[in-house]
Write an enzyme that holds these catalytic residues in place. Structure first.
Site, short mmCIF file in Angstrom:
data_model
loop_
_atom_site.label_atom_id
_atom_site.label_comp_id
_atom_site.label_asym_id
_atom_site.label_seq_id
_atom_site.Cartn_x
_atom_site.Cartn_y
_atom_site.Cartn_z
N HIS A 1 0.86 -1.18 0.00
CA HIS A 1 0.00 0.00 0.00
C HIS A 1 0.89 1.22 0.00
O HIS A 1 1.74 1.39 0.87
CB HIS A 1 -0.92 0.02 1.22
CG HIS A 1 -1.87 1.17 1.22
ND1 HIS A 1 -3.13 1.10 0.65
CD2 HIS A 1 -1.74 2.44 1.69
CE1 HIS A 1 -3.73 2.27 0.77
NE2 HIS A 1 -2.92 3.10 1.40
N CYS A 2 0.70 2.09 -0.98
CA CYS A 2 1.56 3.27 -1.14
C CYS A 2 0.81 4.53 -0.71
O CYS A 2 -0.18 4.90 -1.35
CB CYS A 2 2.02 3.41 -2.58
SG CYS A 2 3.07 4.86 -2.86
N PRO A 3 1.25 5.20 0.36
CA PRO A 3 0.54 6.42 0.79
C PRO A 3 0.69 7.57 -0.21
O PRO A 3 -0.14 8.46 -0.24
CB PRO A 3 1.22 6.76 2.12
CG PRO A 3 2.57 6.13 2.04
CD PRO A 3 2.38 4.88 1.24
N THR B 1 -3.32 4.57 -2.53
CA THR B 1 -3.94 3.30 -2.88
C THR B 1 -2.83 2.25 -2.95
O THR B 1 -1.67 2.56 -2.70
CB THR B 1 -4.70 3.38 -4.22
OG1 THR B 1 -5.46 2.17 -4.40
CG2 THR B 1 -3.76 3.53 -5.40
#
Length: 389
Positions: free
Chosen positions: A121-123, A127
């Site tokens: 999960h990439c902030p 998403t």
């Protein structure tokens, strides 16, 4: 079979995209402003080409950034089941999505959905990086450092000329003058620092991601692979074979295509000879079974508020927190937790919920200080809870 793509402008309203876009626009704006003074594009062909190349880096970076954000990783539909009922016994069931997990999919607690071929999960894009947006995410990680390197090549000469403004003004009148002022000078130096930070941080992340694509594995799958090689295997199982490594050329073609859409539909995958669609899933199921066997049940003897740095639990506990974005859980004396991972001063586990708590939330798990818990030697209790882990 279809997938759900959830990408709206609401995703931008998060600290990650705000910060990422602020960095991109700050470096780009300052670099363009300096470039117009240092190498005016309307006076020479070289100046025009230089500006066009830099703007190309910016546009490619933003295009792939927004595509990675809005295209989404691909989510397994809620309540999904395989068409063949026999396949259900080879798949894991997700209690949150009320359906089965497709091969290579994992549940993301932040997206609250099962993500196809989830990497992480990439902030920064708010998403997950997964199946359908992996290529755009990798391109973004490539173009951003190249753009920053070009920006540095513009900003450093501008700083030099701004410092020596009087020399160029009196002795080299035919050359363009660069005047920044105090605020402009500070902002330009700040942009250089940002660009260097992007080159290092994003460049390292690009290396990690392209290495994963090269092997056709995700960050999560790399953990499963390491455990598979370390696990004691029976003679019937034989040596572990990672099913998705098709060779580096085919691995790259699985992700990078001219259409921008990966080869797989997110449910079925190309596998090496001797493996099937469920080889990795079955390995993960066996690893989780072994994980349940070594689960330790603890009772909480000291309350924990869930703070990131619990100074009240001792300086060593507060200074040696787990290096992860996984959550902490609030606990009170008398609570029971099934511990599956541990560090010297911290434990990670799933809280055993009462009937009332289960109606509100199905599962609560996270880290808490080791000193707050005491082990319960009776492993026969709460078998149902262990099955849900």
């Amino acid at each position: 079979m279809g997938h759900e793509v959830v990408g709206t402008w609401r995703q931008v309203f998060h600290w990650g995209p705000f910060l990422a876009l602020a960095v991109i626009f700050t470096i780009s704006t300052v670099a363009i402003k300096c470039d117009l003074m240092w190498w005016p594009p309307f006076r020479t062909v070289g100046g025009a080409v230089n500006l066009i190349i830099f703007l190309t880096w910016v546009l490619l970076t933003l295009y792939n950034y927004f595509m990675a954000m809005f295209k989404g990783p691909g989510f397994v539909p809620l309540g999904w089941k395989p068409k063949n009922p026999e396949a259900m016994r080879y798949l894991q069931y997700c209690d949150f999505c009320k359906g089965y997990k497709a091969p290579r999919s994992h549940h993301c607690r932040k997206c609250d959905r099962c993500v196809m071929k989830m990497d992480h999960h990439c902030p920064w894009i708010n998403t997950c990086c997964g199946h359908f947006n992996h290529a755009n995410f990798v391109w973004f990680l490539l173009f951003a450092p190249f753009g920053c390197m070009h920006a540095i090549c513009i900003l450093i000469p501008c700083i030099y000329r701004a410092i020596n403004f009087q020399y160029y003004f009196y002795n080299r009148r035919n050359e363009p003058l660069v005047y920044l002022g105090v605020s402009g000078f500070v902002l330009t130096m700040f942009s250089i620092g940002l660009a260097i930070g992007v080159i290092i941080a994003v460049g390292m992340l690009f290396y990690i991601q392209i290495k994963s694509v090269w092997k056709n594995e995700t960050g999560i799958e790399s953990w499963i692979i390491d455990k598979a090689y370390d696990r004691d295997r029976t003679e019937e199982e034989g040596p572990f074979i990672y099913p998705y490594n098709l060779g580096w050329r085919r691995n790259l073609k699985e992700v990078f295509t001219w259409t921008g859409r990966p080869v797989s539909d997110g449910f079925t995958w190309n596998v090496v000879e001797g493996c099937d669609q469920y080889t990795l899933t079955l390995e993960q199921i066996k690893q989780k079974a072994e994980k349940r066997e070594r689960t330790m049940q603890c009772t909480i003897v000291e309350a924990y508020s869930g703070r990131l740095f619990p100074c009240s639990k001792g300086l060593k506990v507060a200074c040696c927190i787990p290096c992860t974005d996984e959550p902490r859980i609030t606990l009170k004396p008398g609570d029971r937790v099934l511990v599956t991972r541990w560090k010297k001063r911290w434990l990670y586990g799933t809280k055993l919920l009462s009937t009332e708590e289960r109606q509100v939330k199905q599962r609560i798990r996270g880290w808490f200080p080791r000193r707050c818990a005491r082990e319960i030697m009776d492993d026969n209790e709460n078998i149902d809870e262990k099955k849900d882990m």
